[in-house]
Each structure stands twice: as structure tokens, then as C-alpha cells.
Scaffold this motif. Structure first.
Motif, PDB file in Angstrom:
ATOM      1  N   THR A  41       1.586   1.643   0.154  1.00 42.41           N
ATOM      2  CA  THR A  41       0.714   0.739   0.880  1.00 42.41           C
ATOM      3  C   THR A  41       0.562  -0.582   0.139  1.00 42.41           C
ATOM      4  OG1 THR A  41      -1.481   0.442   1.864  1.00 42.41           O
ATOM      5  CG2 THR A  41      -1.373   1.714  -0.190  1.00 42.41           C
ATOM      6  N   GLN A  42       0.556  -1.674   0.889  1.00 39.51           N
ATOM      7  CA  GLN A  42       0.322  -3.001   0.333  1.00 39.51           C
ATOM      8  C   GLN A  42      -1.017  -3.566   0.815  1.00 39.51           C
ATOM      9  OE1 GLN A  42       2.823  -4.284  -1.865  1.00 39.51           O
ATOM     10  NE2 GLN A  42       3.406  -2.151  -1.545  1.00 39.51           N
ATOM     11  N   SER A  43      -1.775  -2.747   1.563  1.00 38.73           N
ATOM     12  CA  SER A  43      -3.038  -3.216   2.140  1.00 38.73           C
ATOM     13  C   SER A  43      -4.172  -2.236   1.886  1.00 38.73           C
ATOM     14  CB  SER A  43      -2.871  -3.448   3.647  1.00 38.73           C
ATOM     15  OG  SER A  43      -2.455  -2.258   4.292  1.00 38.73           O
ATOM     16  N   ALA A  44      -4.044  -1.441   0.822  1.00 34.85           N
ATOM     17  CA  ALA A  44      -5.077  -0.446   0.479  1.00 34.85           C
ATOM     18  C   ALA A  44      -5.361   0.481   1.656  1.00 34.85           C
ATOM     19  CB  ALA A  44      -6.351  -1.136   0.000  1.00 34.85           C
ATOM     20  N   ASN A  45      -4.307   0.862   2.376  1.00 32.50           N
ATOM     21  CA  ASN A  45      -4.405   1.766   3.523  1.00 32.50           C
ATOM     22  C   ASN A  45      -5.310   1.216   4.626  1.00 32.50           C
ATOM     23  OD1 ASN A  45      -2.696   3.900   2.506  1.00 32.50           O
ATOM     24  ND2 ASN A  45      -4.349   4.384   1.073  1.00 32.50           N
ATOM     25  N   SER A  46      -5.326  -0.091   4.805  1.00 33.55           N
ATOM     26  CA  SER A  46      -6.140  -0.706   5.847  1.00 33.55           C
ATOM     27  C   SER A  46      -5.292  -1.666   6.672  1.00 33.55           C
ATOM     28  CB  SER A  46      -7.342  -1.434   5.240  1.00 33.55           C
ATOM     29  OG  SER A  46      -6.912  -2.471   4.380  1.00 33.55           O
ATOM     30  N   THR A  47      -5.912  -2.274   7.664  1.00 31.06           N
ATOM     31  CA  THR A  47      -5.218  -3.148   8.609  1.00 31.06           C
ATOM     32  C   THR A  47      -4.707  -4.419   7.937  1.00 31.06           C
ATOM     33  OG1 THR A  47      -6.621  -2.340  10.397  1.00 31.06           O
ATOM     34  CG2 THR A  47      -5.462  -4.404  10.779  1.00 31.06           C
ATOM     35  N   SER A  48      -3.532  -4.870   8.380  1.00 28.68           N
ATOM     36  CA  SER A  48      -2.959  -6.116   7.876  1.00 28.68           C
ATOM     37  C   SER A  48      -2.410  -6.923   9.049  1.00 28.68           C
ATOM     38  CB  SER A  48      -1.838  -5.832   6.872  1.00 28.68           C
ATOM     39  OG  SER A  48      -1.205  -7.031   6.466  1.00 28.68           O
ATOM     40  N   PHE A  49      -2.756  -8.222   9.083  1.00 28.45           N
ATOM     41  CA  PHE A  49      -2.236  -9.145  10.088  1.00 28.45           C
ATOM     42  C   PHE A  49      -1.121  -9.982   9.461  1.00 28.45           C
ATOM     43  CE2 PHE A  49      -6.514  -8.135  11.361  1.00 28.45           C
ATOM     44  CZ  PHE A  49      -6.427  -7.991  12.733  1.00 28.45           C
ATOM     45  N   SER A  50      -0.167 -10.418  10.275  1.00 32.28           N
ATOM     46  CA  SER A  50       0.967 -11.176   9.742  1.00 32.28           C
ATOM     47  C   SER A  50       1.469 -12.195  10.751  1.00 32.28           C
ATOM     48  CB  SER A  50       2.108 -10.231   9.356  1.00 32.28           C
ATOM     49  OG  SER A  50       2.609  -9.563  10.506  1.00 32.28           O
ATOM     50  N   GLY A  51       2.245 -13.143  10.245  1.00 32.29           N
ATOM     51  CA  GLY A  51       2.879 -14.134  11.101  1.00 32.29           C
ATOM     52  C   GLY A  51       4.024 -14.790  10.361  1.00 32.29           C
ATOM     53  N   GLY A  52       4.998 -15.295  11.108  1.00 35.79           N
ATOM     54  CA  GLY A  52       6.157 -15.883  10.448  1.00 35.79           C
ATOM     55  C   GLY A  52       6.834 -16.949  11.286  1.00 35.79           C
ATOM     56  N   SER A 197       4.751   4.967  13.100  1.00 35.88           N
ATOM     57  CA  SER A 197       5.550   5.272  11.913  1.00 35.88           C
ATOM     58  C   SER A 197       4.953   6.409  11.093  1.00 35.88           C
ATOM     59  CB  SER A 197       5.667   4.036  11.016  1.00 35.88           C
ATOM     60  OG  SER A 197       6.230   2.946  11.712  1.00 35.88           O
ATOM     61  N   LEU A 198       5.828   7.166  10.455  1.00 29.57           N
ATOM     62  CA  LEU A 198       5.464   8.199   9.493  1.00 29.57           C
ATOM     63  C   LEU A 198       6.227   7.914   8.211  1.00 29.57           C
ATOM     64  CD1 LEU A 198       4.390  10.983   8.531  1.00 29.57           C
ATOM     65  CD2 LEU A 198       6.365  12.015   9.674  1.00 29.57           C
ATOM     66  N   SER A 199       5.492   7.806   7.088  1.00 30.73           N
ATOM     67  CA  SER A 199       6.115   7.452   5.810  1.00 30.73           C
ATOM     68  C   SER A 199       5.677   8.444   4.737  1.00 30.73           C
ATOM     69  CB  SER A 199       5.710   6.027   5.410  1.00 30.73           C
ATOM     70  OG  SER A 199       6.223   5.685   4.145  1.00 30.73           O
ATOM     71  N   ASP A 200       6.595   8.760   3.819  1.00 30.79           N
ATOM     72  CA  ASP A 200       6.282   9.671   2.722  1.00 30.79           C
ATOM     73  C   ASP A 200       7.168   9.328   1.530  1.00 30.79           C
ATOM     74  OD1 ASP A 200       5.068  11.709   1.337  1.00 30.79           O
ATOM     75  OD2 ASP A 200       6.229  13.313   2.274  1.00 30.79           O
ATOM     76  N   THR A 201       6.785   9.784   0.349  1.00 27.62           N
ATOM     77  CA  THR A 201       7.588   9.621  -0.858  1.00 27.62           C
ATOM     78  C   THR A 201       7.596  10.941  -1.627  1.00 27.62           C
ATOM     79  OG1 THR A 201       5.842   9.047  -2.441  1.00 27.62           O
ATOM     80  CG2 THR A 201       6.643   7.270  -1.014  1.00 27.62           C
ATOM     81  N   ASN A 202       8.414  11.003  -2.669  1.00 30.27           N
ATOM     82  CA  ASN A 202       8.408  12.169  -3.549  1.00 30.27           C
ATOM     83  C   ASN A 202       7.578  11.918  -4.799  1.00 30.27           C
ATOM     84  OD1 ASN A 202      10.072  10.349  -4.881  1.00 30.27           O
ATOM     85  ND2 ASN A 202      11.487  11.938  -5.633  1.00 30.27           N
ATOM     86  N   MET A 203       6.615  10.993  -4.728  1.00 26.60           N
ATOM     87  CA  MET A 203       5.850  10.594  -5.904  1.00 26.60           C
ATOM     88  C   MET A 203       4.881  11.672  -6.393  1.00 26.60           C
ATOM     89  SD  MET A 203       5.162   6.567  -5.070  1.00 26.60           S
ATOM     90  CE  MET A 203       4.393   6.247  -6.643  1.00 26.60           C
ATOM     91  N   SER A 219       0.885   8.908  -2.944  1.00 28.23           N
ATOM     92  CA  SER A 219       1.907   9.878  -2.568  1.00 28.23           C
ATOM     93  C   SER A 219       1.539  10.616  -1.285  1.00 28.23           C
ATOM     94  CB  SER A 219       2.125  10.871  -3.709  1.00 28.23           C
ATOM     95  OG  SER A 219       0.901  11.397  -4.168  1.00 28.23           O
ATOM     96  N   ASN A 220       0.466  10.195  -0.601  1.00 26.08           N
ATOM     97  CA  ASN A 220       0.080  10.821   0.652  1.00 26.08           C
ATOM     98  C   ASN A 220       1.053  10.445   1.766  1.00 26.08           C
ATOM     99  OD1 ASN A 220      -2.166  11.949  -0.535  1.00 26.08           O
ATOM    100  ND2 ASN A 220      -3.557  10.343   0.161  1.00 26.08           N
TER     101      ASN A 220
END
Length: 231
Positions: A41-52, A197-203, A219-220
Motif C-alpha cells: 500500500t502507498q496510501s496507508a490502506n485508504s482512498t487515493s485520488f489521482s490525475g495525469g 483487484s485482489l493483491s497479495d505478497t509472500n512477505m 503482508s495482508n
């Protein structure tokens, strides 16, 4: 750290390369319930807005910028590269720089090379410049394999497996890890695209160099939904 990433400056300089080339400028906006990049996570498991904003030429040259909420800061990505096709094969190579408004020590740049064949894709990225970045972004090498399949009713499913190989050699540096992600997307036409999306790691199995367990929340398994639209 944009996911595809992949897509999104030094576009003004590029504009002068050829007055004969046809150029296109597009913009995009999006929101996600959790900004996840390479399994973390790059947003502390919370909502993130973006634009480009993107600029592209029919010669294959492109450049752009993308900004998003990231932790208690803003992330701005600047990138440029060249892409093309040879029959069923596609290729894309360039440079991307990740910068953070309140944490300049985490700024870093990568060179990347991506390839595709029909519904399959693969790529690698290599850090060429970094400050005293935290271990999660101090990744010297990154490799991934992916596949994308079109489904009926404007649905599509994507699978990605990535391998993160950190460059650090200190006691606070992480070991390498693998992340996995599955994306189910639906095109809503002029209303944009929605992706579950579903995301996981082996951490769960990893430790820092000093033997400390990696933080459990990183690692959740994560479920998140995203919406994006291009103009």
C-alpha cells in the motif's frame, strides 16, 4: 508509483523533435480505495485520488506526468520513453522519476523495459538514482510477468506476478519478495473503467536483515476497487 505504470515530463522538449509528427495530448483522472504498488500500500490502506497528463507522438515517443495521494504526501511521477510494435510484439522503454512533496529522501528514478505478445506481457525496472529511500521503495530491480484476457460484455481479467529485489545491504533493508495481483475490469464507455483487484505478497515469510519480522500489515491480502477515465 503508477500501476501501469504503467501509461502515464518533459513533453515540451519532445514537441520540438519533429514538426511533421502527429501528436496527441490526453488527460486522466482516477480514484482507488487503496493505492497498491508492487504488492504494498502507498496510501496507508485508504482512498487515493489521482490525475495525469500525457503527450504522445505517432513516431512512438511519449512523455507525461501523474500525481496521487501517497501516505501523508503527494507523489508526482515524471516519465518519458519510446514504444512501438513489430507484428504481434510490442515494446516500451523509458525513464520514470518518482518524487514526494514532503519526503524528498524517498525520491528515486528507474529505467524500464516492457514487452508484450498478444495477451502476454513482461518487463523489468532498474533504479538508477535514489536518495535515502525507505526500504519499500529502495528496490534495485523489479521483474514482472502478466496476462490480460478480454471477456464478454466489455469485461477483462488481468493477472500479474512481480518480483522485487531490493538493493540495500544494511540491517534495515528487506529481503526480496514476490507479489501477485488479479484484476477484473469493466468498461463503462464514456463513464470510464471500473476495476476490482485482489493483491497479495509472500512477505509473511520474510524478515529484515537483522532478523526482525516484516510488519504484518504489509503482508495482508488486499481487496480494492478503482475507477479511471481518460479524456
Amino acid at each position: 508509483m503508477k500501476m501501469n505504470k504503467f501509461t502515464l515530463a518533459c513533453g515540451v522538449a519532445m514537441l520540438g523533435l519533429s514538426s511533421m509528427a502527429t501528436a496527441e495530448i490526453t488527460t486522466n483522472i482516477g480514484v482507488t480505495s487503496n493505492y497498491v504498488w508492487r504488492g504494498m500500500t502507498q496510501s496507508a490502506n485508504s482512498t487515493s485520488f489521482s490525475g495525469g497528463l500525457d503527450w504522445s507522438s505517432d513516431m512512438g515517443i511519449y512523455a507525461g506526468t501523474w500525481i496521487a495521494d501517497a501516505w501523508d504526501s503527494y507523489e508526482m511521477d515524471l516519465y518519458g520513453g519510446y514504444k512501438g510494435e513489430l507484428g504481434d510484439f510490442g515494446y516500451d522503454g523509458g525513464l520514470i522519476y518518482y518524487s514526494y512533496t514532503t519526503d524528498a529522501d524517498s525520491n528515486f528514478g528507474e529505467v524500464y523495459l516492457n514487452g508484450s505478445w498478444k495477451f502476454l506481457s513482461a518487463g523489468l525496472a532498474y533504479v538508477i538514482t535514489a536518495e535515502d529511500a525507505v526500504e519499500a521503495v529502495k528496490s534495485d530491480r523489479y521483474y514482472y510477468l502478466g496476462g490480460n484476457y478480454d471477456l464478454p460484455q466489455d469485461f477483462a481479467i488481468g493477472l500479474t506476478v512481480g518480483y522485487v529485489d531490493p538493493a540495500g545491504d544494511g540491517k534495515d533493508d528487506m529481503d526480496s519478495f514476490t507479489h501477485y495481483q488479479i484484476d477484473l475490469s469493466k468498461s463503462a464507455g464514456e463513464f470510464g473503467d471500473v476495476t476490482l483487484s485482489l493483491s497479495d505478497t509472500n512477505m509473511d515469510d520474510l524478515k529484515l536483515e537483522d532478523g526482525t519480522d516484516v510488519v504484518a500489515e504489509d503482508s495482508n491480502i488486499r481487496f480494492f476497487v478503482s475507477w479511471a477515465k481518460e479524456f
